[in-house]
Write a protein that holds these residues in place. Structure first.
Motif, short mmCIF file in Angstrom:
data_model
loop_
_atom_site.label_atom_id
_atom_site.label_comp_id
_atom_site.label_asym_id
_atom_site.label_seq_id
_atom_site.Cartn_x
_atom_site.Cartn_y
_atom_site.Cartn_z
N MET A 1 -83.07 11.51 67.26
CA MET A 1 -83.85 12.57 66.72
C MET A 1 -83.48 13.87 67.33
O MET A 1 -83.04 13.88 68.41
N GLN B 1 -77.06 13.34 58.04
CA GLN B 1 -78.21 14.17 58.47
C GLN B 1 -79.32 14.14 57.57
O GLN B 1 -79.25 14.33 56.47
N ILE B 2 -80.46 13.83 58.21
CA ILE B 2 -81.87 13.92 57.45
C ILE B 2 -82.66 15.00 57.98
O ILE B 2 -82.72 15.14 59.27
N TYR B 3 -83.24 15.66 57.03
CA TYR B 3 -84.36 16.57 57.34
C TYR B 3 -85.92 16.15 57.11
O TYR B 3 -85.68 15.67 55.74
N VAL B 4 -86.81 16.07 57.80
CA VAL B 4 -88.02 15.35 57.31
C VAL B 4 -88.92 16.56 57.23
O VAL B 4 -88.98 17.55 58.01
N MET C 1 -88.82 7.82 58.84
CA MET C 1 -87.54 7.92 58.72
C MET C 1 -86.72 7.21 59.92
O MET C 1 -85.43 7.11 60.00
N GLY D 1 -84.01 5.24 59.21
CA GLY D 1 -82.95 5.33 59.77
C GLY D 1 -81.82 4.38 60.24
O GLY D 1 -80.70 4.56 60.08
N VAL E 1 -81.58 12.39 62.67
CA VAL E 1 -83.15 12.85 61.77
C VAL E 1 -83.58 14.09 62.47
O VAL E 1 -83.94 13.96 63.63
N ARG F 1 -83.24 16.75 51.42
CA ARG F 1 -83.67 15.59 52.50
C ARG F 1 -82.45 15.28 53.44
O ARG F 1 -82.50 14.94 54.33
#
Lengths: 392, 98, 298
Positions: A105, A134-137, A146, A150, A165, A296
């Motif tokens: 995270m 790379q994920i953006y919440v 996620m 993830g 994340v 995302r």
């Protein structure tokens, strides 16, 4: 039975990590990441989570410890932010190139100088090239979900890459929201214990993190690239499966809002996306065909999906909580390249905002749309919401 | 005895033949080191008492115990000459590589 | 400390570090080879970027027969903790976690991670093979380069004497953490080193061995001289063999008469520029060290 609790984004993420039955946590404190690791330490201490907490002396060591754990075939977690992410930067490419499915995270925070503990995306966007997914919440619920997804993504046989994340610092990490927490049995069925052949094995010894000379180095990198691209389809597949058991779906790597007939579309990442949708609704009432796209996943980059949503658009704008000094926001660069590759030739604008924790209002966003509509192309990269007159 | 050993090098023609993860098989050798040598240890078993000090001090591990004496793996000996210096009985003598 | 003495007679025949590309006569590779022979096939090894990984991990040529993973240069201690925690999580039994790094990788860039490892007291063995400079990158000064040595970054010229700093006292830095077991060794006394590795493996918690390992390339000696020089550095008193356990220092070897320092210095290319008065400085420094370690138990 799932339960609803009123918790912060950090706490939601910690609960997600716990539900993912992470076996080892190694982390070094940095604001605004601290709460996630404090909660995990509590859960380990109270026996709620059967996991080992390794107290490391730096972020560099946090990532190297996680790599050691992952190399043994166990599930590893770490969390960081800003300077911490930059301090461990060397290890990021290491862990992705070595195909270790660690989930991290990152609490998005400005990078010094000037010092700031508040949020923007310059930390994670500076690491787009490090080979991680790379994920953006957008909210605390998605943060929890996620954390779990993830690991499903990272450990997919056709991916096996680390996943970062990203949660907007303070705005998401420290804001309390109602979050639905799935029960353990449901998540255990969705995400079984990690089981991999790709590990240090006492019965079948291997070498890991090796050197590859020029004769094959490019090919190893191509394999890594292909694995990353697989995450676009895999994210959508996992989302569907997760929706079946929890009722929650976030769609694929991009999510459009009122884009079907939109003429002006604004693209954003993370927590600001809700405000963009509010602005779209307001403008629609004025008869303006506005739309929004939330990205995302920044890596792999969903270029086809973005192009598909912008085919009939007159102009697009990208809000970047980032500036690559001397050029433009990095999301903007990525979006423009995607559109060009798809032969979509429309005016595009870059709105740099929310830097160092600066508040972005719905009014600010509305004026972004207005500037796009006014078709002033002299200056395509603009800082929004400045509090002083720019006379330099 | 466990020891890395020579394996035939396969030409990799397809991406799918590369390791698809982060690990590859341990103890795989595709090249010998014999070409490095310009001096060669020559062993005289008649002078050897089996103290195995040459075996202990060889940085490359190419000396093995064999019966009451030793044997040398010339595929991987680099000819450093430590064994000659270690042996008090001149049971190993370095000679020019031919 | 009880541990059976490792000898040529009782040591395992297995070779876990073989066919590597280290220079001929490399002291570091001997230390690695010996440590793995003592610890055996169930050893999870990590080593940072440096000579001992560069010579052994070139795909597909892999010179370690046991499980091994390269860590980032600064990360040896941290990867060791990760391997240990991961092995525990996987329920493994009967294995060793071993980290091997050079002098720069340990006393300079890796010191923080080593300190963290000892602080956590994870059950693992850390071996620093000390060849007294950054050899893999071409002989640059490290924190363990001795006084007077020329390196490519401390060249001896009309003004310079080479390196003008004394070696960091790594053994006592490590011991000051309250580590369960630490030792110094030299590849010139290989059974002593192997026995210390054995002892370290029987310790619960972190153990550390600092082994001096000459580098013919960097030291300017013949490849055949590695062992002689590694014995001589101990016999001259410029290096000492000691252990730290139960909170106390123990001296393993106390030469009644030191052998000739000038002979040790003059045979090495890296010290060629030194004058007699420089050698006097080295001798005085040695005497000061021995005065301090007189308090060690024998």
């Amino acid at each position: 039975m799932s339960q609803v609790r009123f918790i912060s984004g950090d706490e939601a993420f910690a609960l997600g990590v716990s539900l993912a039955r992470v076996q080892v946590i190694s982390a070094y404190p940095i604001t605004p990441q601290t709460i996630v690791v404090e909660r995990l330490a509590d859960m380990v201490e109270e026996g709620e989570l059967d996991s080992k907490f390794v107290h490391v002396e730096s972020e560099h060591s946090a990532m190297m410890t996680a790599m050691g754990v992952s190399a043994m075939g166990a599930r590893a977690f770490t969390a960081t932010s800003s300077q911490g992410l930059l301090y461990m930067a060397e290890c990021l490419g290491y862990v992705s190139g070595g195909r270790f499915p660690i989930v991290m995270m990152n609490a998005n925070r400005a990078t010094a100088l000037p010092w700031s503990i508040y949020g923007d995306h310059r930390d994670s966007l500076s690491q787009l090239d490090c080979g991680w997914i790379q994920i953006y919440v957008e909210d605390a619920q998605e943060a929890l979900d996620m954390a779990i997804q993830g690991y499903a993504l990272a450990e997919s046989e056709n991916i096996r890459l680390p996943v970062m994340v990203n949660l907007d610092g303070f705005v998401l990490t420290h804001t309390y929201e109602k979050v639905n927490i799935p029960d353990r049995e449901t998540i255990d069925a969705f995400l079984p214990k990690r089981n991999t052949w790709d590990k240090l094995d006492l019965d079948n010894p291997v070498s890991m993190a090796f050197t590859v000379g020029p004769e094959l180095n490019e090919e190893f990198n191509l394999l890594h690239h292909k694995a990353s691209i697989n995450a676009l389809g895999e994210l959508a597949r996992i989302d569907k499966e997760y929706a079946k058991i929890t009722g929650r779906s976030y769609g694929n790597a991009v999510k459009g809002y009122r884009t079907e007939d939109a003429e002006y579309v604004l693209i954003s990442l993370g927590s600001i996306s809700g405000l963009v949708r509010d602005a779209v609704d307001r403008l629609r009432k004025e008869g303006i065909k506005a739309g929004a796209i939330k990205i995302r996943m920044m890596r792999p980059f969903p270029k086809d999906e973005i192009a598909a949503l912008t085919k009939n658009v007159l102009a697009i704008g990208v809000i970047d909580k980032d500036i690559s000094f001397g050029y433009e926001g990095t999301v903007y660069t990525n979006v423009n390249s995607a559109l060009l590759q798809k032969k979509i030739y429309i005016p595009s604008y870059n709105f740099i905002g929310g830097i160092g924790g600066r508040d972005v209002s719905v009014d600010n966003i509305e004026s972004c749309f207005k500037e796009m509509i006014n078709a002033d192309t002299k200056e395509t990269v603009r800082f929004m919401g400045l509090e002083v007159i720019d006379d330099c | 005895m466990i020891r890395p050993s020579i394996t035939e090098k396969n030409k990799i023609e397809k991406l799918s033949r590369l390791p698809q993860g982060g690990s590859c098989k341990a103890g795989v050798l595709i090249e010998k080191n014999a070409g490095w040598r310009n001096k060669c240890p020559v062993y005289n078993p008649d002078k050897c008492t089996g103290c195995y000090q040459c075996y202990m001090y060889c940085p490359d591990g190419v000396i093995s115990k064999e019966g009451k004496g030793i044997s040398i793996d010339y595929d991987f000996c680099k000819g450093c000459g430590i064994c000659e210096k270690i042996c008090k009985l001149q049971a190993i003598v370095m000679e020019g590589e031919t | 400390m009880i541990a059976e003495r490792v000898t040529a007679q009782n040591i395992s025949d297995n070779e876990f570090f073989y066919g590597h590309k280290a220079c001929g006569g490399c002291g570091g590779s001997l230390a690695v080879r010996m440590a793995l022979k003592v610890l055996g096939e169930r050893t999870l090894l990590t080593l940072p970027a440096g000579c001992m990984s560069a010579v052994s991990f070139n795909y597909p040529q892999m010179s370690y027969a046991n499980n091994a993973i390269i860590s980032a240069f600064a990360g040896t201690g941290a990867v060791m903790s990760g391997l240990k925690a991961g092995a525990e999580a996987m329920g493994l039994k009967d294995y060793h976690v071993l980290g091997i790094a050079g002098d720069g990788g340990t006393a300079d860039i890796g010191l923080q991670a080593l300190s963290g490892l000892i602080d956590r007291n994870d059950d693992a063995i850390y071996i620093c093979y000390d060849n007294e400079a950054y050899m893999n990158t071409g002989i640059q000064k490290s924190g363990l380069t001795p006084y007077g040595s020329t390196t490519t970054t401390t060249p001896a010229g009309s003004k310079g004497k080479g390196n003008i700093k004394q070696k960091k006292n790594l053994f006592e830095i490590v011991a000051a953490h309250g580590i369960p077991y630490a030792a110094t060794a030299s590849v010139g006394y290989i059974e002593d080193f192997a026995t210390k590795v054995k002892r370290a493996s029987q310790i619960k918690g972190t153990s550390f061995i600092h082994v001096l390992a000459p580098c013919p390339t960097g030291w300017g000696i013949d490849t055949s001289e590695t062992i002689e020089v590694a014995k001589e550095v101990v016999d001259t008193g410029l290096w000492y063999l000691a252990e730290f356990y139960d909170g106390e220092y123990h001296l393993n070897r106390h030469p009644k008469v030191f052998s000739d320092v000038t002979h040790y210095i003059r045979r090495q290319g890296r010290f060629q520029h030194l004058k007699d008065e420089d050698i006097d400085i080295i001798i005085r420094s040695r005497d000061k060290t021995w005065k301090r370690i007189e308090g060690f138990k024998e």
